[in-house]
Design a protein around this motif. Sequence first.
Motif, PDB file in Angstrom:
ATOM      1  N   UNK A   1      87.826  50.156  29.746  1.00  0.00           N
ATOM      2  CA  UNK A   1      87.492  49.781  28.387  1.00  0.00           C
ATOM      3  C   UNK A   1      88.393  50.381  27.324  1.00  0.00           C
ATOM      4  N   UNK A   2      89.392  51.167  27.730  1.00  0.00           N
ATOM      5  CA  UNK A   2      90.318  51.701  26.731  1.00  0.00           C
ATOM      6  C   UNK A   2      91.233  50.579  26.254  1.00  0.00           C
ATOM      7  N   UNK A   3      91.682  50.672  25.026  1.00  0.00           N
ATOM      8  CA  UNK A   3      92.417  49.561  24.417  1.00  0.00           C
ATOM      9  C   UNK A   3      93.888  49.480  24.846  1.00  0.00           C
TER      10      UNK A   3
ATOM     11  N   UNK B   1      91.678  66.025  28.852  1.00  0.00           N
ATOM     12  CA  UNK B   1      90.822  65.040  28.180  1.00  0.00           C
ATOM     13  C   UNK B   1      90.906  63.684  28.862  1.00  0.00           C
ATOM     14  N   UNK B   2      92.126  63.287  29.222  1.00  0.00           N
ATOM     15  CA  UNK B   2      92.357  61.990  29.854  1.00  0.00           C
ATOM     16  C   UNK B   2      91.588  61.879  31.169  1.00  0.00           C
ATOM     17  N   UNK B   3      91.587  62.946  31.939  1.00  0.00           N
ATOM     18  CA  UNK B   3      90.917  62.935  33.230  1.00  0.00           C
ATOM     19  C   UNK B   3      89.401  63.076  33.094  1.00  0.00           C
ATOM     20  N   UNK B   4      88.932  63.540  31.951  1.00  0.00           N
ATOM     21  CA  UNK B   4      87.502  63.735  31.738  1.00  0.00           C
ATOM     22  C   UNK B   4      86.786  62.468  31.286  1.00  0.00           C
ATOM     23  N   UNK B   5      87.534  61.529  30.734  1.00  0.00           N
ATOM     24  CA  UNK B   5      86.906  60.299  30.235  1.00  0.00           C
ATOM     25  C   UNK B   5      87.227  59.121  31.148  1.00  0.00           C
TER      26      UNK B   5
END
Length: 81
Positions: free
Chosen positions: A73-75, A65-69
Motif C-alpha cells: 500500500x505504499x505509494x 523504520x522501513x523494515x518495521x512497517x
Amino acid sequence: MHEYERQWAGATGHGVRHPLRLKMERLKTWCDDTCAPADFEARLVEAEQSDDIGTALLAEELLALWQAVPHAGLPFPDKST
C-alpha cells in the motif's frame, strides 16, 4: 519524508547545512523516479556502509523504520507497465 518536513517546518536555523535539510535531500535522492521498494531497501543497505557518517547513520535510521512497517500500500509507482 513527511516526518522530516514536519520537523523542518518547526525548526529554527534554516541554514543550507541544517541536519534536517541534509536528511531530506539525501532521502530525495534515494527515492528518485526509478525507485521500487526493493531498490529502496538495497540503497539503504548499501548506504549503511558509507564512509560518510551522516549518510550511514541516516540509512541505519531509515532501514529500521522501513523494515518495521508493512510495504503493501505504499505509494510506489508500478514499473511493470
